[in-house]
Design a protein around this motif. Structure first.
Motif, PDB file in Angstrom:
ATOM      1  N   UNK A  53       0.768  -1.327  -0.129  1.00 31.54           N
ATOM      2  CA  UNK A  53       0.102   0.047  -0.043  1.00 31.54           C
ATOM      3  C   UNK A  53       0.726   1.233  -0.166  1.00 31.54           C
ATOM      4  N   UNK A  54       0.498   2.026  -0.815  1.00 30.88           N
ATOM      5  CA  UNK A  54       1.346   3.499  -0.880  1.00 30.88           C
ATOM      6  C   UNK A  54       0.702   4.239   0.191  1.00 30.88           C
ATOM      7  N   UNK A  55       1.574   5.356   0.634  1.00 29.83           N
ATOM      8  CA  UNK A  55       1.083   6.481   1.714  1.00 29.83           C
ATOM      9  C   UNK A  55      -0.398   6.944   1.183  1.00 29.83           C
ATOM     10  N   UNK A  56      -0.396   7.221  -0.074  1.00 30.05           N
ATOM     11  CA  UNK A  56      -1.866   7.761  -0.436  1.00 30.05           C
ATOM     12  C   UNK A  56      -2.927   6.710  -0.280  1.00 30.05           C
ATOM     13  N   UNK A  57      -2.814   5.497  -0.489  1.00 27.99           N
ATOM     14  CA  UNK A  57      -3.665   4.371  -0.194  1.00 27.99           C
ATOM     15  C   UNK A  57      -3.909   4.329   1.283  1.00 27.99           C
ATOM     16  N   UNK A  58      -2.819   4.384   2.140  1.00 29.84           N
ATOM     17  CA  UNK A  58      -3.064   4.382   3.508  1.00 29.84           C
ATOM     18  C   UNK A  58      -3.945   5.494   3.848  1.00 29.84           C
ATOM     19  N   UNK A  59      -3.608   6.538   3.591  1.00 26.03           N
ATOM     20  CA  UNK A  59      -4.314   7.787   3.941  1.00 26.03           C
ATOM     21  C   UNK A  59      -5.888   7.634   3.682  1.00 26.03           C
ATOM     22  N   UNK A  60      -6.064   7.104   2.119  1.00 27.66           N
ATOM     23  CA  UNK A  60      -7.554   7.119   1.884  1.00 27.66           C
ATOM     24  C   UNK A  60      -8.320   6.207   2.596  1.00 27.66           C
ATOM     25  N   UNK A  61      -7.558   4.983   2.894  1.00 23.56           N
ATOM     26  CA  UNK A  61      -8.052   3.923   3.822  1.00 23.56           C
ATOM     27  C   UNK A  61      -8.551   4.316   5.164  1.00 23.56           C
ATOM     28  N   UNK A  62      -7.766   5.201   5.764  1.00 24.07           N
ATOM     29  CA  UNK A  62      -7.984   5.710   7.068  1.00 24.07           C
ATOM     30  C   UNK A  62      -9.064   6.641   7.096  1.00 24.07           C
ATOM     31  N   UNK A  63      -9.146   7.467   6.105  1.00 27.05           N
ATOM     32  CA  UNK A  63     -10.093   8.281   6.089  1.00 27.05           C
ATOM     33  C   UNK A  63     -11.607   7.871   5.517  1.00 27.05           C
ATOM     34  N   UNK A  64     -11.603   6.908   4.650  1.00 27.33           N
ATOM     35  CA  UNK A  64     -12.739   6.215   4.367  1.00 27.33           C
ATOM     36  C   UNK A  64     -13.453   5.328   5.639  1.00 27.33           C
ATOM     37  N   UNK A  65     -12.528   4.792   6.509  1.00 26.77           N
ATOM     38  CA  UNK A  65     -12.997   3.846   7.735  1.00 26.77           C
ATOM     39  C   UNK A  65     -13.661   4.795   8.386  1.00 26.77           C
ATOM     40  N   UNK A  66     -13.060   6.061   8.951  1.00 26.69           N
ATOM     41  CA  UNK A  66     -14.006   6.858   9.901  1.00 26.69           C
ATOM     42  C   UNK A  66     -15.257   7.231   9.240  1.00 26.69           C
ATOM     43  N   UNK A  67     -15.333   7.600   8.083  1.00 25.88           N
ATOM     44  CA  UNK A  67     -16.606   8.012   7.529  1.00 25.88           C
ATOM     45  C   UNK A  67     -17.610   6.991   7.521  1.00 25.88           C
ATOM     46  N   UNK A  68     -17.185   5.983   7.032  1.00 26.35           N
ATOM     47  CA  UNK A  68     -18.013   4.555   6.725  1.00 26.35           C
ATOM     48  C   UNK A  68     -18.538   4.094   8.130  1.00 26.35           C
ATOM     49  N   UNK A  69     -17.817   4.065   8.989  1.00 24.74           N
ATOM     50  CA  UNK A  69     -18.335   3.611  10.394  1.00 24.74           C
ATOM     51  C   UNK A  69     -19.516   4.292  10.636  1.00 24.74           C
ATOM     52  N   UNK A  70     -19.647   5.656  10.303  1.00 23.18           N
ATOM     53  CA  UNK A  70     -21.010   6.414  10.718  1.00 23.18           C
ATOM     54  C   UNK A  70     -21.948   6.400   9.843  1.00 23.18           C
ATOM     55  N   UNK A  71     -21.823   5.743   8.843  1.00 20.09           N
ATOM     56  CA  UNK A  71     -22.844   5.828   7.682  1.00 20.09           C
ATOM     57  C   UNK A  71     -22.542   7.085   6.603  1.00 20.09           C
ATOM     58  N   UNK A  72     -21.616   7.773   6.893  1.00 29.32           N
ATOM     59  CA  UNK A  72     -21.352   8.648   6.221  1.00 29.32           C
ATOM     60  C   UNK A  72     -20.387   8.256   5.008  1.00 29.32           C
ATOM     61  N   UNK A  73     -19.664   9.205   4.187  1.00 32.97           N
ATOM     62  CA  UNK A  73     -19.107   8.753   3.089  1.00 32.97           C
ATOM     63  C   UNK A  73     -17.608   9.700   2.837  1.00 32.97           C
ATOM     64  N   UNK A  74     -16.549   9.084   2.459  1.00 31.87           N
ATOM     65  CA  UNK A  74     -15.305   9.832   2.057  1.00 31.87           C
ATOM     66  C   UNK A  74     -15.279   9.931   0.532  1.00 31.87           C
ATOM     67  N   UNK A  75     -15.002  10.938   0.195  1.00 34.42           N
ATOM     68  CA  UNK A  75     -15.086  11.614  -1.114  1.00 34.42           C
ATOM     69  C   UNK A  75     -13.405  11.963  -1.537  1.00 34.42           C
ATOM     70  N   UNK A  76     -12.994  11.740  -2.825  1.00 35.94           N
ATOM     71  CA  UNK A  76     -11.592  11.991  -3.147  1.00 35.94           C
ATOM     72  C   UNK A  76     -11.488  12.489  -4.522  1.00 35.94           C
ATOM     73  N   UNK A  77     -12.114  13.783  -4.660  1.00 38.99           N
ATOM     74  CA  UNK A  77     -12.048  14.369  -6.113  1.00 38.99           C
ATOM     75  C   UNK A  77     -10.729  14.359  -6.525  1.00 38.99           C
ATOM     76  N   UNK A  78     -10.657  14.476  -7.747  1.00 36.84           N
ATOM     77  CA  UNK A  78      -9.241  14.479  -8.364  1.00 36.84           C
ATOM     78  C   UNK A  78      -8.953  15.907  -8.897  1.00 36.84           C
ATOM     79  N   UNK A  79      -9.904  16.765  -9.011  1.00 34.76           N
ATOM     80  CA  UNK A  79      -9.656  18.261  -9.167  1.00 34.76           C
ATOM     81  C   UNK A  79     -10.368  19.154  -8.386  1.00 34.76           C
TER      82      UNK A  79
END
Length: 331
Positions: free
Chosen positions: A242-268
């Protein structure tokens, strides 16, 4: 100011309540202990854990194209607690009055992006029910309550426009304290909408502590992360790590999804307006379900919730809701 914990010596023996709350490392652990005991600064601190006899769940339903699905009825839903189906007591699709915390990254790396972020947040406010209760937290390597509970959206707009960009990124602390703040809001539905452009580097709280915090609360967390392009994307030989970017995305996604929310990663950066408008639209079109748990043993352990749509596979529907809750422990 909610300030990131620091290593300093205790300057005195008295704790005074200031108009702006300051969290510093020398007494942050004491504050946590006081919160757990139910009092802090002489005030009762409510614990937002679900009562055993009624559990409320907010659910969002999407079709195969990612569009929100409206017009469903209670008969379209199934709710399971620890794999046991529960009887749905109440069901509605109305915009429930909400306490919404906006959490804004103002670290130094935001300098060139802030104008577009502000514009996106203004779009979110334009799409949000004016009866909602709002507050604003900003963070760099410190976390500060920029605007307390208000229904005056112009106060929030002014506060957003006046933030100063500087410092590092205490993302986990900001979300942790936003969830804490939201539970003191006056509305039944709690939401935190977070924007960041980088990985956490300066928080007192760890990822594991934050995940446990959001699991204990009843605040939906939506995180918009426009990650710095310089964040390492190297996955090593053969791409097996896993790259550092992958790890950051994974951590952010976990926090949001535990609550029923969502993580967004816009490219622009130009996509932020669409993302924030989408969050506002989702909050208006969630389903509210409640049930009485069939588990009458109030042991206080974690209970998993699964919300399902009847015939979801054939219809191409996906449902998103919080993953569980802690019932109150028997006294």
């Amino acid at each position: 100011m909610f300030e990131r914990a620091r290593d300093t010596s205790l300057p005195g023996t008295e704790l005074q309540v200031q108009p702006i709350m300051i969290y510093r490392r020398f007494f942050l652990s004491i504050s946590v202990l006081l919160l757990l005991s139910g009092t802090i600064f002489g005030q009762q601190t409510p614990r937002f854990r679900a009562l055993v006899d009624q559990v409320v769940v907010y659910a969002s339903v999407y079709d195969a194209d990612g569009a929100l699905v409206t017009g469903l009825t209670a008969d379209d839903f199934q709710v399971f607690e620890d794999r046991i189906e529960q009887e749905i007591l109440t069901f509605e699709r109305t915009e429930v009055p909400s306490t919404i915390g906006l959490v804004l990254d103002t670290s130094g790396s935001m300098r060139r992006k802030m104008a577009l972020v502000e514009e996106a947040l203004y779009l979110f406010l334009d799409q949000t029910n004016p009866d909602h209760e709002l507050f604003l937290i900003r963070f760099d390597d410190e976390v500060e309550l920029e605007e307390d509970f208000t229904r005056e959206f112009d106060d929030i707009r002014d506060a957003i426009g006046n933030v100063i960009v500087k410092g590092g990124t205490a993302l986990y602390d900001a979300i942790y304290l936003a969830v804490d703040k939201a539970r003191d809001g006056s509305e039944p539905k709690k939401v935190a909408v977070v924007f960041t452009d980088g990985e956490d580097k300066d928080s007192y709280y760890t990822r594991e502590e934050l995940v446990e915090k959001v699991r204990e609360g009843d605040t939906q967390v939506f995180i918009v992360a426009f990650l710095d392009q310089e964040l390492d994307d190297d996955r090593g030989f053969f791409g097996i790590f896993k790259s550092q970017r992958n790890k950051v995305q994974e951590a952010i996604t976990q926090v949001a999804e535990e609550t029923g929310g969502k993580a967004f990663f816009p490219q622009k950066i130009e996509e932020l307006g669409t993302v924030f408008e989408g969050i506002a639209r989702e909050l208006k079109n969630q389903y509210r379900l409640s049930y009485r748990s069939s588990n009458t043993e109030n042991t206080g352990g974690w209970r998993r919730i699964d919300v399902k749509i009847v015939g979801a596979k054939e219809k191409g529907f996906r449902v998103r809701a919080r993953k569980g809750y802690y019932p109150d422990k028997a006294s």
